[in-house]
Write an enzyme that holds these catalytic residues in place. Structure first.
Site, mmCIF file in Angstrom:
data_model
loop_
_atom_site.group_PDB
_atom_site.id
_atom_site.type_symbol
_atom_site.label_atom_id
_atom_site.label_comp_id
_atom_site.label_asym_id
_atom_site.label_seq_id
_atom_site.Cartn_x
_atom_site.Cartn_y
_atom_site.Cartn_z
ATOM 1 N N TRP A 162 0.855 -1.370 0.199
ATOM 2 C CA TRP A 162 0.011 0.056 0.115
ATOM 3 C C TRP A 162 0.982 1.205 -0.033
ATOM 4 O O TRP A 162 1.891 1.287 0.588
ATOM 5 C CB TRP A 162 -0.794 0.245 1.211
ATOM 6 C CG TRP A 162 -1.416 1.487 1.843
ATOM 7 C CD1 TRP A 162 -0.769 2.347 2.226
ATOM 8 C CD2 TRP A 162 -2.991 1.824 1.285
ATOM 9 N NE1 TRP A 162 -1.532 3.390 2.375
ATOM 10 C CE2 TRP A 162 -2.812 3.081 2.121
ATOM 11 C CE3 TRP A 162 -4.088 1.150 0.936
ATOM 12 C CZ2 TRP A 162 -4.163 3.656 2.095
ATOM 13 C CZ3 TRP A 162 -5.200 1.889 0.979
ATOM 14 C CH2 TRP A 162 -5.198 3.229 1.555
ATOM 15 N N ASP A 166 -0.060 9.337 0.886
ATOM 16 C CA ASP A 166 0.437 10.539 0.499
ATOM 17 C C ASP A 166 1.840 10.378 -0.181
ATOM 18 O O ASP A 166 2.582 9.968 0.414
ATOM 19 C CB ASP A 166 0.391 11.359 1.879
ATOM 20 C CG ASP A 166 -0.750 11.300 2.670
ATOM 21 O OD1 ASP A 166 -1.752 11.022 2.142
ATOM 22 O OD2 ASP A 166 -0.775 11.846 3.816
ATOM 23 N N SER A 211 3.619 11.523 7.133
ATOM 24 C CA SER A 211 4.005 12.487 6.091
ATOM 25 C C SER A 211 4.924 13.287 6.189
ATOM 26 O O SER A 211 4.974 13.991 7.510
ATOM 27 C CB SER A 211 2.686 12.890 5.338
ATOM 28 O OG SER A 211 2.074 11.850 4.747
#
Length: 494
Positions: A39, A42, A102
């Protein structure tokens, strides 16, 4: 602890290297970044380093669903042909054991500096769980990265009173006038988003400057993945609000991506917004991040998915991809975005047709078909109720892009693309035309349909998983229209 760090990172690297061998080139998009395995979400660390462009991303290699966040890593020389690199970060320290969230990157004295959000969870004596998100630094050489001993370097304790100690993530770092700056997503006491600004002389010791902008519960709640930069005489603030409520065709329910344009007083560190608009009007677009190239272009990339529209097939060996990198410009107060010009280097089998007349009919052309294309339909004139383009089509499935000049609406619809889940499939965007004249550019790359209207004035990003054998393209007109058509196939040598 360093031994554990090495083990966790090495485990991820070995796993992805082994599993990548089982994914053929034909199973991936051709020119979009897709998950190496497992997977991705962002985009992170979108930056130029030693003459190449690097992109990191939120990454869980072990399943096709969100999990403990690592940083995956790819690089390119032209934004179109990408190379996978080993996993850059793993959640292997006490302060980031719950995830490396992120962040962003910048080149510093020959090194690549990554700033990311570390997530720590611990159980309190009363049984409650405490979560803390902080900002951390790692330095590397473009392949291998090491977290510094001083981590974390920015904590929520540095925020002004009334700020959340929990939601504090997604730093965007840049250098300007000899200093480092970073904007970070945060939450105010009113539960809605705010964007604090921090500064540093050396990239290591940081101080709080100001709250650059606040949501005040006007645009969703938490503002994730902020970005802040100058374009011409204006400054642009990008954010990804959660939990928005739809407002006509401008904003949709759920997770949005917005841009605020305004003026910025560098001395007072004061941003004054002038307008707020959506960045993309498609079904699959979130968490955009930009970078400035050495030739002065502002390039943006985003996750081509939304949290509420997970549609990865059950038998897929990877999940998640990014939009095509886009060049940004501002014209007459509007944000324009077009695929990077480097794409033209990969054009082949160009076909151009002019002055095609249609009246209450459907047409198909032998030379206009495929699933890896860049093609443009320019409607020059006509009196028509609707003009439709169906792509990724066979006897069973198709995806439709249609325009109704009276409503001034462009509609994307993947209802009949082969989806077997009850998820959102249709979205409309307001598109201005003059006397029916409109230019619709469509970018196909096996599993995606990106649309750019009127030379980038409006963009719509969408994912499809129709079988690749469905490659017919048809054109239907209700009424009379005259249009031009130009198609390029896109071919990248391995």
């Amino acid at each position: 602890m360093r031994q554990q760090s090495s083990n966790l990172l090495q485990k991820a690297r070995q796993y992805e290297e082994e599993k990548k061998k089982n994914i053929s080139v034909e199973e991936r998009p051709v020119f979009h970044v897709s998950s190496p395995v497992g997977w991705i979400n962002d985009p992170n660390g979108f930056s130029e380093y030693q003459g190449e462009y690097h992109l990191f991303y939120q990454y869980h290699p072990y399943t096709n669903h969100w999990g403990p966040m690592h940083w995956g890593h790819s690089k390119t020389k032209d934004f179109i042909k990408w190379e996978y690199l080993p996993t850059a970060l793993a959640p292997d320290e006490d302060y980031d054991h719950a995830g490396c969230f992120s962040g962003s990157a910048v080149e510093v004295d020959g090194k690549h500096l990554l700033m990311y959000t570390s997530v720590e969870e611990r159980e309190l004596e009363n049984g409650e769980k405490e979560v803390r998100q902080r900002q951390c630094i790692a330095f590397g050489d473009g392949v291998n990265y090491e977290k510094i001993e001083q981590n974390p370097v920015i904590t929520a304790d540095m925020l002004p009173e009334g700020s959340s100690l929990v939601d504090f993530r997604d730093p965007k770092i840049w250098r300007e006038d000899g200093k480092f700056y970073a904007v970070i997503g945060s939450r105010h006491a009113d539960t809605s988003g705010q964007i604090p600004l921090f500064s540093s002389e050396d990239g290591m010791q940081w101080k709080f400057e100001t709250i650059l902008e606040r949501c005040k519960n006007e645009y969703g709640s938490m503002w994730e993945c902020p970005d802040f930069f100058q374009m011409g005489e204006k400054h642009v603030l990008i954010a990804s609000p959660q939990n928005m409520v739809a407002k006509e065709l401008e904003f949709h329910n759920g997770n949005n991506a917005i841009w605020l344009v305004g003026t910025y007083d560098k001395e007072k560190k004061q941003f004054v917004r002038e307008s707020v608009k959506s960045i993309d009007y498609g079904l699959d677009f979130y968490a955009p991040q930009t970078m400035e190239t050495s030739d002065g272009r502002r390039i943006m990339i985003a996750w081509m998915q939304s949290w509420d529209t997970y549609m990865t097939p059950a038998d897929a060996k990877w999940s998640g991809m990014m939009t095509v990198p886009r060049e940004l410009t501002i014209k007459n107060g509007k944000l324009y975005q077009l695929p990077v010009r480097e794409m033209e280097q990969y054009y082949t089998n160009t076909v151009e047709m002019k002055q095609i007349s249609m009246e209450n009919e459907t047409k198909q052309f032998d030379s206009i078909k495929g699933r890896v294309l860049d093609f443009c339909v320019e409607i020059e004139e006509g009196e028509y109720e609707q003009f439709s383009i169906q792509v990724a089509k066979n006897d069973s499935f198709y995806t439709e892009i249609s325009y109704e000049p009276k409503k001034q609406e462009l509609v994307f619809d993947r209802t009949y693309s082969g989806i077997d889940r009850d998820i959102l499939c249709r979205r409309a965007a307001k598109v201005e035309s003059k006397n029916g004249k409109i230019k619709i550019r469509i970018l196909l790359d096996r599993y995606s349909v990106e649309i750019f209207v009127n030379d980038g004035e409006t963009a719509m990003s969408n994912v499809i998983y129709t079988k690749k054998e469905a490659e017919e393209i048809t054109f239907t007109c209700e009424g009379k229209a005259v249009f031009n058509l130009k198609k390029h196939e896109i071919q990248i040598e391995e």
